[in-house]
Scaffold this active site. Sequence first.
Site, mmCIF file in Angstrom:
data_model
loop_
_atom_site.group_PDB
_atom_site.id
_atom_site.type_symbol
_atom_site.label_atom_id
_atom_site.label_comp_id
_atom_site.label_asym_id
_atom_site.label_seq_id
_atom_site.Cartn_x
_atom_site.Cartn_y
_atom_site.Cartn_z
ATOM 1 N N GLU A 108 112.181 -28.080 38.253
ATOM 2 C CA GLU A 108 113.427 -27.634 38.649
ATOM 3 C C GLU A 108 113.838 -27.486 37.535
ATOM 4 O OE1 GLU A 108 114.976 -30.747 41.477
ATOM 5 O OE2 GLU A 108 116.451 -29.465 41.616
ATOM 6 N N LYS B 258 117.711 -23.746 46.283
ATOM 7 C CA LYS B 258 117.948 -24.873 47.287
ATOM 8 C C LYS B 258 118.434 -25.623 48.476
ATOM 9 C CE LYS B 258 117.282 -30.353 45.746
ATOM 10 N NZ LYS B 258 117.212 -30.649 44.150
ATOM 11 N N CYS C 111 112.078 -29.740 45.358
ATOM 12 C CA CYS C 111 112.370 -31.884 45.229
ATOM 13 C C CYS C 111 113.128 -32.177 46.662
ATOM 14 C CB CYS C 111 112.970 -31.842 44.024
ATOM 15 S SG CYS C 111 113.245 -33.602 42.883
ATOM 16 N N PRO D 66 119.282 -57.444 17.155
ATOM 17 C CA PRO D 66 120.314 -57.628 16.979
ATOM 18 C C PRO D 66 119.103 -58.987 18.044
ATOM 19 C CG PRO D 66 122.657 -57.040 17.699
ATOM 20 C CD PRO D 66 121.149 -55.944 17.807
ATOM 21 N N LEU D 67 117.978 -59.699 17.388
ATOM 22 C CA LEU D 67 117.172 -60.299 17.327
ATOM 23 C C LEU D 67 117.575 -61.641 17.447
ATOM 24 C CD1 LEU D 67 114.145 -60.378 18.769
ATOM 25 C CD2 LEU D 67 113.728 -60.028 16.695
ATOM 26 N N SER D 68 117.923 -62.051 18.798
ATOM 27 C CA SER D 68 118.566 -63.594 19.026
ATOM 28 C C SER D 68 116.602 -64.539 19.683
ATOM 29 C CB SER D 68 118.870 -63.856 20.359
ATOM 30 O OG SER D 68 118.310 -63.697 20.836
ATOM 31 N N GLY D 69 115.915 -64.008 18.844
ATOM 32 C CA GLY D 69 114.583 -65.120 19.769
ATOM 33 C C GLY D 69 114.707 -65.493 21.034
ATOM 34 N N GLY D 70 115.258 -64.890 22.134
ATOM 35 C CA GLY D 70 115.977 -64.857 23.530
ATOM 36 C C GLY D 70 115.115 -63.413 24.159
ATOM 37 N N ALA D 71 115.018 -64.028 25.398
ATOM 38 C CA ALA D 71 114.357 -63.125 26.547
ATOM 39 C C ALA D 71 114.741 -62.009 26.533
ATOM 40 C CB ALA D 71 114.080 -63.608 27.670
ATOM 41 N N ASP D 72 116.078 -61.514 26.313
ATOM 42 C CA ASP D 72 116.159 -60.540 26.582
ATOM 43 C C ASP D 72 115.865 -59.284 25.008
ATOM 44 O OD1 ASP D 72 117.072 -60.648 29.136
ATOM 45 O OD2 ASP D 72 118.853 -61.159 28.245
ATOM 46 N N SER D 73 116.926 -60.106 23.792
ATOM 47 C CA SER D 73 116.512 -59.129 23.081
ATOM 48 C C SER D 73 114.753 -58.895 22.948
ATOM 49 C CB SER D 73 117.437 -59.404 22.235
ATOM 50 O OG SER D 73 116.906 -60.691 21.685
#
Length: 763
Positions: A44, A113, A173, A386-393
């Site tokens: 499209e 469309k 679509c 920025p890597l915190s060592g937590g799950a998200d980063s």
Amino acid sequence: MRLLKVATCNLNQWAMDFDCNLNNIKESITRAKQSGAAIRLGPELEITGYGCEDHFLELDTVAHAWECLKDILLGDWTDGILCSFGMPVIRGSERYNSQVLCLNRKIIMIRPKMWLANDGNYRELRWFTAWKHKELVDFQLPSEISTALSQQTVPFGYGYIQFLDTAVAAEVCEELYTPIPPHAELALHGVEVFMNASGSHHQLRKLDLRLRSFIGATHSRGGVYMYSNHQGCDGGRLYYDGCSCVVLNGDVVAQGSQFSLKDVEVVVAQIDLDALTHLYTVKILYVMVHAVAQAVSHDGLNFPMTGQVASLRGSISCFQEQASCNPKVPSVATPYKLCQPFNLQMPLSSPLEIRYHSPEEEIAFGPSCWMWDYLRRSGASGFLLPLSGGADSSSVAAIVGCMCQLVVKGVENGDEQVKADAIRIGHYTDGEFPTDSKEFAKRIFYTVFMGSENSSEATRMRAKVLATEIGSWHLDVSIDGVVSALLSLFQTLTGKRPRYKVDGGSNIENLGLQNIQARIRMVLAFMLASLLPWVHNKPGFYLVLGSSNVDEGLRGYLTKYDCSSADINPIGSISKQDLRRFLRWAATHLGYASLAEIEAAPPTAELEPIRSNYSQLDEVDMGMTYEELSVYGRLRKIFRCGPVSMFQNLCYKWGASLSPAEVADKVKHFFKYYSINRHKMTVLTPSYHAESYSPEDNRFDLRQFLYNVRWPYQFRKIDQLVREFDGEKPALAKLSDEEKVGVASDGGMGVVAAGSDDPKAGL
Ligand SMILES: Nc1ncnc2c1ncn2[C@@H]1O[C@H](COP(=O)(O)OP(=O)(O)OC[C@H]2O[C@@H]([n+]3cccc(C(=O)O)c3)[C@H](O)[C@@H]2O)[C@@H](O)[C@H]1O
Ligand SMILES: Nc1ncnc2c1ncn2[C@@H]1O[C@H](COP(=O)(O)OP(=O)(O)OP(=O)(O)O)[C@@H](O)[C@H]1O
Ligand SMILES: NC(=O)CC[C@H](N)C(=O)O
């Protein structure tokens, strides 16, 4: 026998980059022709890109689209192949989102469309008018085009093209998903081939919904359904997830990739529209020819079948009855044949086992492909996280690692564009190119642990180990000196020094001290992203990656303008629950083993001091679990629940373990914090859109951001209901699990099923 070879494609278009788009379109036609296809379908609005948004309001955009079309039609591109091109077309004063159907250097028909996509992420009514007439009218081509093509007018509107040997129609679509889709009527008029040009974005667990629609469209009424989609980041938060395919009488016979770094992918299928030959004969032919190019049977029981469309339709009595009395649909007669007669050299496509990615794979591949497009198109030299060592980063780090793996795989597989981009971004010289994902990561990915006195050794080490596994250039810095410099400045100004709560400080002091750390990290991240390349003698800048998840955003459990404020965020609309599943998967499938330990650790912000009797935990801080947040998020957004109806739904859902008064407290608590923090959504880092309960304020979840956070009217009603329910409690408690209606299914989008989300189960 009428053998028809069709080609559809995934194209990685970039909104407003006409050169890029035109090249991709031409490449797809070349490949379609090489395969011998008689039809080529593109996505499209492919000429402009789907996501031009308000650029569609500019006349230039439409003019440039015509110029590109002219370029195609003046060459030999459309010789011997019916091509559908997606582009905006202005007729009178209205602008239409159209499929322009061309053959042999002429425009045969323009199909505007009729039912526009106008919910969720889509706002087509802002730019386009829907064509509502069931007719074809004459469209005067723009003078420059008509002169160049020696063609004055073209049929414009609703209808189909009647070729000498088959009938073909476009369905754009969203039209497919409407209650009365055009293909239903068109099939009754003998249309055998449907071309759906689409601009459809990735959303976790959505593919099934899409495929079911193609299958449903052709399963009972027969037909060939061609689907073409964009694939990639065309300049916004959405990732268009390809999956172009061909469906024949309810069977997928050719399926393109959902996630890929390729700019052009052509998917081909060959079908016999006509007579039904004996299966056994076909099987023998299949073995003889031994090369069904795009369609390989998985279980060995599905063979290519001839006579698929006409034969099926002829066998359904109701189909014939309805077809005979169906009101007329206009058509364009085109004296041209698309099909070939019986030819053993042209093997037929067989039904395929549909390929679905698991949600974990979707999280790995969707955001990584989106990030690659963003990186190569932004001019940046890499990412800084920025890597915190937590799950998200750590999830974000793993996604970047996955991206590096995909790039190396792309180079290995001979993708020249991926190779050229990787050489440019990674600054390879002397004919070198990436061959190892860790080595590539070292060039394009900085990770930084920015510890404070509140950081634990465990998270510091997790960050370091993960960085090593991925291969990033890792830095470990302490921000304590900067924090204390700021506090000293504050003390000089005011004579006061804030203290943490555990040290006897007030809530305000406690929050202030947390936010200083969080915001310093943001400033430092941007500083490093702009200056580290200079230190390492690299040109350009790095993009700062954010890593807050959808649930934190919904609850507002983040500091405004802290490290969650970044350039882009690949996980901003992914739930914590899904991220944890992803981490477990990635530990083995991406080969980053430390992710298993990271996933198992309790989520913490590490912004307050750890004491023997206190350590800060997200779920305790928030006053709700991530699991509960997912439920609230879905009810609020997907099911459009206000506080009262959310309370009512949750009384059913959680009634076995919580009293109405307890449910009421939870719902009020959620709405209080949701509304207090809604203002944070206005400055959310642009995030990959992956979840239909995203609270993203800018494009998707449009709501106010200044609320009366006491919700006096709504909460009063809830209190009243609690009093009423308390009187009826025995009746409610008697309901069995099956009887608890809870929340209706969301049609396969992964919403909580009734009774499945006991909040206490997650504690
Ligand atoms: N209605 C409104 N419209 C516009 N702006 C408004 C506003 N109300 C407040 N504000 C502004 O917002 C500020 C409050 O927001 P903010 O500074 O964020 O502060 P706030 O939301 O009060 O606190 C941040 C929370 O996030 C937690 N946190 C921080 C960092 C990381 C994590 C994690 O692990 O994920 C959690 C932290 O523990 C704390 O509970 C006010 O000072 C004011 O400037
Ligand atoms: N010690 C740290 N070093 C580097 N970055 C950090 C650190 N602490 C926090 N951040 C960054 O700030 C973001 C928000 O911090 P927060 O503590 O809220 O993390 P989070 O959202 O729980 O994510 P995570 O699970 O990655 O810790 C993190 O995702 C991370 O990018
Ligand atoms: N472009 C469109 O018409 C979008 C249709 C539909 N909402 C989808 O996501 O596929």
